[in-house]
Write a protein that holds these residues in place. Structure first.
Motif, PDB file in Angstrom:
ATOM      1  N   ASN A  62     -71.243  26.078 -49.429  1.00  0.00           N
ATOM      2  CA  ASN A  62     -70.022  25.584 -48.577  1.00  0.00           C
ATOM      3  C   ASN A  62     -68.916  26.618 -48.725  1.00  0.00           C
ATOM      4  OD1 ASN A  62     -71.606  23.231 -48.111  1.00  0.00           O
ATOM      5  ND2 ASN A  62     -70.086  22.129 -49.497  1.00  0.00           N
ATOM      6  N   PRO A  66     -70.390  28.589 -45.257  1.00  0.00           N
ATOM      7  CA  PRO A  66     -70.587  26.951 -44.745  1.00  0.00           C
ATOM      8  C   PRO A  66     -71.447  26.971 -43.350  1.00  0.00           C
ATOM      9  CG  PRO A  66     -68.435  28.079 -44.252  1.00  0.00           C
ATOM     10  CD  PRO A  66     -69.116  29.097 -45.193  1.00  0.00           C
ATOM     11  N   MET A  92     -65.140  22.256 -45.060  1.00  0.00           N
ATOM     12  CA  MET A  92     -66.508  22.356 -45.979  1.00  0.00           C
ATOM     13  C   MET A  92     -66.199  23.253 -47.134  1.00  0.00           C
ATOM     14  SD  MET A  92     -68.153  20.269 -44.950  1.00  0.00           S
ATOM     15  CE  MET A  92     -69.743  20.500 -45.792  1.00  0.00           C
TER      16      MET A  92
END
Length: 187
Positions: A62, A66, A92
């Protein structure tokens, strides 16, 4: 009514309570508490390491990539659910940093066997992640510094202070506390 037998019994009990050899025997059967080894059981360590390894992998994805699907069941649906806008990818990244912080703190407390330097290790993990969080938010240009500046400054300051403390403050190993039975054997 007080009898001579009850008086003798009371005196005998009082002597038992103050008798050093009986006290030492009582202490010897009590559990000993040592400061030096307060490690969680192996099963707790195994479960925590296995679970948090997955969280660390997903958190790192993430943060650094991401939107990339990992070979984890259901991850393709998870990534598709959030879409791919710049704002969503930024969220994210933030989510990934908090995943790394949580997993890092858990693993730090579970993996190390002693507590003397636990705070130092936690400050190192959390300080580094604070700086990474500040760096990530600083580099997000869709919001101006008037929106993100305070957040960046707060986490950069805390991260720097944590790392400075972890890397520069002298720490001494705590003295091991001995049980009463161990002390009596040495006397």
């Amino acid at each position: 009514e007080i009898s001579s037998e009850s008086v003798l019994e009371s005196v005998s009990l009082a002597q038992d309570v103050t008798n050093p050899s009986l006290l030492n025997r009582r202490r010897a059967v009590q559990p000993t508490h040592r400061i030096s080894k307060m490690s969680p059981p192996q099963n707790v360590k195994a479960v925590s390491v296995a679970c948090n390894a997955v969280v660390l992998i997903m958190g790192a994805r993430n943060v650094f990539s991401p939107g990339t699907v990992l070979p984890i069941p259901g991850d393709d649906k998870f990534v598709a659910h959030f879409g791919g806008s710049a704002a969503t990818l930024f969220l994210m990244q933030l989510f990934g940093l908090f995943m790394l912080s949580t997993a890092g703190a858990k693993l730090t407390t579970v993996v190390y066997d002693e507590g003397t330097f636990l705070r130092q290790k936690l400050f190192t993990v959390l300080g580094a992640l604070d700086l990474l969080l500040a760096f990530t938010v600083f580099n997000y240009k869709a919001l101006g510094a008037e929106v993100t500046g305070g957040f960046v400054a707060m986490h950069a300051l805390e991260g720097a202070v944590f790392l400075h403390d972890a890397l520069t403050r002298e720490r001494k190993v705590k003295r091991v506390q001995r049980s009463a039975s161990t002390r009596s054997k040495r006397a």
